[in-house]
Design a protein around this motif. Structure first.
Motif, PDB file in Angstrom:
ATOM      1  N   MET A 122       0.847  -1.185   0.000  1.00 21.27           N
ATOM      2  CA  MET A 122       0.000   0.000   0.000  1.00 21.27           C
ATOM      3  C   MET A 122       0.892   1.248   0.000  1.00 21.27           C
ATOM      4  O   MET A 122       1.837   1.344   0.768  1.00 21.27           O
ATOM      5  CB  MET A 122      -0.902  -0.010   1.233  1.00 21.27           C
ATOM      6  N   ASN A 123       0.558   2.188  -0.833  1.00 22.49           N
ATOM      7  CA  ASN A 123       1.319   3.424  -0.995  1.00 22.49           C
ATOM      8  C   ASN A 123       1.188   4.293   0.269  1.00 22.49           C
ATOM      9  O   ASN A 123       0.084   4.551   0.736  1.00 22.49           O
ATOM     10  CB  ASN A 123       0.774   4.147  -2.234  1.00 22.49           C
ATOM     11  N   GLN A 124       2.315   4.755   0.809  1.00 25.59           N
ATOM     12  CA  GLN A 124       2.312   5.560   2.036  1.00 25.59           C
ATOM     13  C   GLN A 124       1.552   6.874   1.861  1.00 25.59           C
ATOM     14  O   GLN A 124       0.840   7.309   2.769  1.00 25.59           O
ATOM     15  CB  GLN A 124       3.743   5.828   2.494  1.00 25.59           C
ATOM     16  N   LEU A 125       1.666   7.521   0.687  1.00 25.78           N
ATOM     17  CA  LEU A 125       0.937   8.775   0.458  1.00 25.78           C
ATOM     18  C   LEU A 125      -0.569   8.529   0.515  1.00 25.78           C
ATOM     19  O   LEU A 125      -1.314   9.333   1.075  1.00 25.78           O
ATOM     20  CB  LEU A 125       1.328   9.392  -0.890  1.00 25.78           C
ATOM     21  N   SER A 126      -1.019   7.411  -0.052  1.00 25.57           N
ATOM     22  CA  SER A 126      -2.448   7.077  -0.013  1.00 25.57           C
ATOM     23  C   SER A 126      -2.901   6.799   1.411  1.00 25.57           C
ATOM     24  O   SER A 126      -4.001   7.178   1.807  1.00 25.57           O
ATOM     25  CB  SER A 126      -2.732   5.851  -0.885  1.00 25.57           C
ATOM     26  N   GLN A 127      -2.050   6.155   2.194  1.00 22.64           N
ATOM     27  CA  GLN A 127      -2.386   5.879   3.589  1.00 22.64           C
ATOM     28  C   GLN A 127      -2.528   7.181   4.378  1.00 22.64           C
ATOM     29  O   GLN A 127      -3.471   7.347   5.161  1.00 22.64           O
ATOM     30  CB  GLN A 127      -1.310   4.995   4.223  1.00 22.64           C
ATOM     31  N   ILE A 128      -1.614   8.101   4.161  1.00 23.58           N
ATOM     32  CA  ILE A 128      -1.664   9.400   4.838  1.00 23.58           C
ATOM     33  C   ILE A 128      -2.931  10.144   4.413  1.00 23.58           C
ATOM     34  O   ILE A 128      -3.637  10.717   5.243  1.00 23.58           O
ATOM     35  CB  ILE A 128      -0.394  10.222   4.553  1.00 23.58           C
ATOM     36  N   GLU A 129      -3.213  10.120   3.133  1.00 22.43           N
ATOM     37  CA  GLU A 129      -4.409  10.777   2.605  1.00 22.43           C
ATOM     38  C   GLU A 129      -5.667  10.193   3.251  1.00 22.43           C
ATOM     39  O   GLU A 129      -6.567  10.928   3.656  1.00 22.43           O
ATOM     40  CB  GLU A 129      -4.430  10.570   1.092  1.00 22.43           C
ATOM     41  N   ALA A 130      -5.726   8.876   3.384  1.00 22.31           N
ATOM     42  CA  ALA A 130      -6.872   8.210   4.012  1.00 22.31           C
ATOM     43  C   ALA A 130      -7.017   8.626   5.473  1.00 22.31           C
ATOM     44  O   ALA A 130      -8.125   8.921   5.940  1.00 22.31           O
ATOM     45  CB  ALA A 130      -6.732   6.696   3.895  1.00 22.31           C
ATOM     46  N   LEU A 131      -5.902   8.685   6.197  1.00 21.25           N
ATOM     47  CA  LEU A 131      -5.952   9.104   7.599  1.00 21.25           C
ATOM     48  C   LEU A 131      -6.444  10.545   7.714  1.00 21.25           C
ATOM     49  O   LEU A 131      -7.296  10.857   8.567  1.00 21.25           O
ATOM     50  CB  LEU A 131      -4.573   8.975   8.255  1.00 21.25           C
ATOM     51  N   LEU A 132      -5.916  11.423   6.866  1.00 14.24           N
ATOM     52  CA  LEU A 132      -6.331  12.832   6.904  1.00 14.24           C
ATOM     53  C   LEU A 132      -7.821  12.970   6.605  1.00 14.24           C
ATOM     54  O   LEU A 132      -8.512  13.778   7.222  1.00 14.24           O
ATOM     55  CB  LEU A 132      -5.513  13.656   5.910  1.00 14.24           C
ATOM     56  N   PHE A 133      -8.316  12.173   5.670  1.00 15.60           N
ATOM     57  CA  PHE A 133      -9.735  12.227   5.314  1.00 15.60           C
ATOM     58  C   PHE A 133     -10.603  11.771   6.489  1.00 15.60           C
ATOM     59  O   PHE A 133     -11.589  12.417   6.832  1.00 15.60           O
ATOM     60  CB  PHE A 133     -10.004  11.365   4.080  1.00 15.60           C
ATOM     61  N   VAL A 134     -10.225  10.672   7.127  1.00 14.30           N
ATOM     62  CA  VAL A 134     -11.035  10.092   8.194  1.00 14.30           C
ATOM     63  C   VAL A 134     -11.084  10.968   9.437  1.00 14.30           C
ATOM     64  O   VAL A 134     -12.133  11.084  10.069  1.00 14.30           O
ATOM     65  CB  VAL A 134     -10.531   8.671   8.543  1.00 14.30           C
ATOM     66  N   VAL A 135      -9.977  11.611   9.784  1.00 18.99           N
ATOM     67  CA  VAL A 135      -9.973  12.415  11.015  1.00 18.99           C
ATOM     68  C   VAL A 135     -10.713  13.733  10.850  1.00 18.99           C
ATOM     69  O   VAL A 135     -11.072  14.370  11.831  1.00 18.99           O
ATOM     70  CB  VAL A 135      -8.539  12.666  11.552  1.00 18.99           C
ATOM     71  N   GLY A 136     -10.954  14.150   9.611  1.00 20.62           N
ATOM     72  CA  GLY A 136     -11.747  15.350   9.367  1.00 20.62           C
ATOM     73  C   GLY A 136     -11.082  16.615   9.853  1.00 20.62           C
ATOM     74  O   GLY A 136      -9.854  16.735   9.878  1.00 20.62           O
ATOM     75  N   GLU A 137     -11.912  17.546  10.291  1.00 22.59           N
ATOM     76  CA  GLU A 137     -11.415  18.876  10.651  1.00 22.59           C
ATOM     77  C   GLU A 137     -10.582  18.906  11.920  1.00 22.59           C
ATOM     78  O   GLU A 137      -9.892  19.882  12.184  1.00 22.59           O
ATOM     79  CB  GLU A 137     -12.564  19.868  10.755  1.00 22.59           C
ATOM     80  N   GLU A 138     -10.642  17.855  12.726  1.00 18.11           N
ATOM     81  CA  GLU A 138      -9.808  17.819  13.929  1.00 18.11           C
ATOM     82  C   GLU A 138      -8.343  17.665  13.574  1.00 18.11           C
ATOM     83  O   GLU A 138      -7.472  18.046  14.334  1.00 18.11           O
ATOM     84  CB  GLU A 138     -10.245  16.685  14.858  1.00 18.11           C
ATOM     85  N   GLY A 139      -8.076  17.060  12.421  1.00 17.97           N
ATOM     86  CA  GLY A 139      -6.698  16.844  12.013  1.00 17.97           C
ATOM     87  C   GLY A 139      -6.046  15.732  12.807  1.00 17.97           C
ATOM     88  O   GLY A 139      -6.668  15.094  13.656  1.00 17.97           O
ATOM     89  N   ILE A 140      -4.781  15.510  12.515  1.00 17.38           N
ATOM     90  CA  ILE A 140      -4.035  14.433  13.169  1.00 17.38           C
ATOM     91  C   ILE A 140      -2.608  14.898  13.403  1.00 17.38           C
ATOM     92  O   ILE A 140      -2.032  15.600  12.576  1.00 17.38           O
ATOM     93  CB  ILE A 140      -4.091  13.133  12.329  1.00 17.38           C
ATOM     94  N   GLU A 141      -2.052  14.509  14.526  1.00 18.28           N
ATOM     95  CA  GLU A 141      -0.676  14.875  14.851  1.00 18.28           C
ATOM     96  C   GLU A 141       0.301  13.991  14.076  1.00 18.28           C
ATOM     97  O   GLU A 141      -0.007  12.835  13.753  1.00 18.28           O
ATOM     98  CB  GLU A 141      -0.423  14.723  16.344  1.00 18.28           C
ATOM     99  N   LEU A 142       1.459  14.535  13.805  1.00 20.22           N
ATOM    100  CA  LEU A 142       2.514  13.816  13.109  1.00 20.22           C
ATOM    101  C   LEU A 142       2.848  12.511  13.839  1.00 20.22           C
ATOM    102  O   LEU A 142       2.978  11.451  13.218  1.00 20.22           O
ATOM    103  CB  LEU A 142       3.759  14.714  12.998  1.00 20.22           C
TER     104      LEU A 142
END
Length: 193
Positions: free
Chosen positions: A1-21
């Motif tokens: 699985m592509n790491q950029l796609s994984q990051i994109e999926a995480l960013l999408f799921v967490v929504g406006e709260e965002g996610i810490e590095l």
């Protein structure tokens, strides 16, 4: 699985709260420096792609997937559209929970509803029915949500004590169920005779 796609999926799921590095690095089992470089690459990809509506913002120590600034007029127009004025069942449930339990985090809303609520929360915030009321002390510093003055005006409330009494609604529902049971029993008796 592509790491950029994984990051994109995480960013999408967490929504406006965002996610810490650190949360992303832990979830993806990678070094924070590697994740930060991937976030930078993904952000540049979005910025250089004229056909993409997205960008990544770094807000405090959190990363948020959002739309590019030049889409703001379009999104504001959509929010005012009569077709966009109806709230989904999920948004109504979420708004009810926030109104009665405020201040409340998205995690607490998810727990009460039993499903993920980030989309509903984003919709309600975009319609200015809810807003950030602070942050929880401790790890993650989750956003606390509450209703807005616009919510009060929209529903014709002077204060939150004017919200319908939940216990009375439960009693009314129980009475309605008993009436339906009685009706069902009578219907069944007539049907059997």
């Amino acid at each position: 699985m592509n790491q950029l796609s994984q990051i994109e999926a995480l960013l999408f799921v967490v929504g406006e709260e965002g996610i810490e590095l650190e949360e992303m690095a832990y979830t993806l089992e990678r070094a924070t420096a590697e994740i930060y470089q991937s976030l930078t690459t993904l952000r540049e990809k979005y910025e250089n792609d004229a056909s993409s509506a997205f960008t990544i913002l770094e807000v405090g120590n959190r990363f948020v997937l959002t739309t590019k600034k030049h889409f703001a007029p379009l999104l504001k127009e959509f929010a005012r559209s009569p077709l966009a004025n109806r709230l989904s069942q999920a948004a109504l449930e979420t708004l009810s929970i926030i109104a009665y339990k405020q201040p409340i985090t998205r995690g607490e809303i998810d727990e009460l509803r039993g499903v993920q609520s980030s989309g509903a929360v984003q919709t309600l915030a975009a319609r200015q029915l809810i807003e950030e009321k602070g942050r929880v002390e401790g790890p993650g510093r989750a956003i606390l949500y509450g209703t807005t003055a616009y919510f009060m005006d929209y529903f014709g409330l002077k204060d939150l004590t004017e919200l319908p009494d939940v216990q009375q609604m439960e009693t009314d529902l129980t009475d309605d169920e008993e009436t339906l049971d009685l009706f069902y029993d009578r219907f069944k008796e007539k049907d059997e005779s």
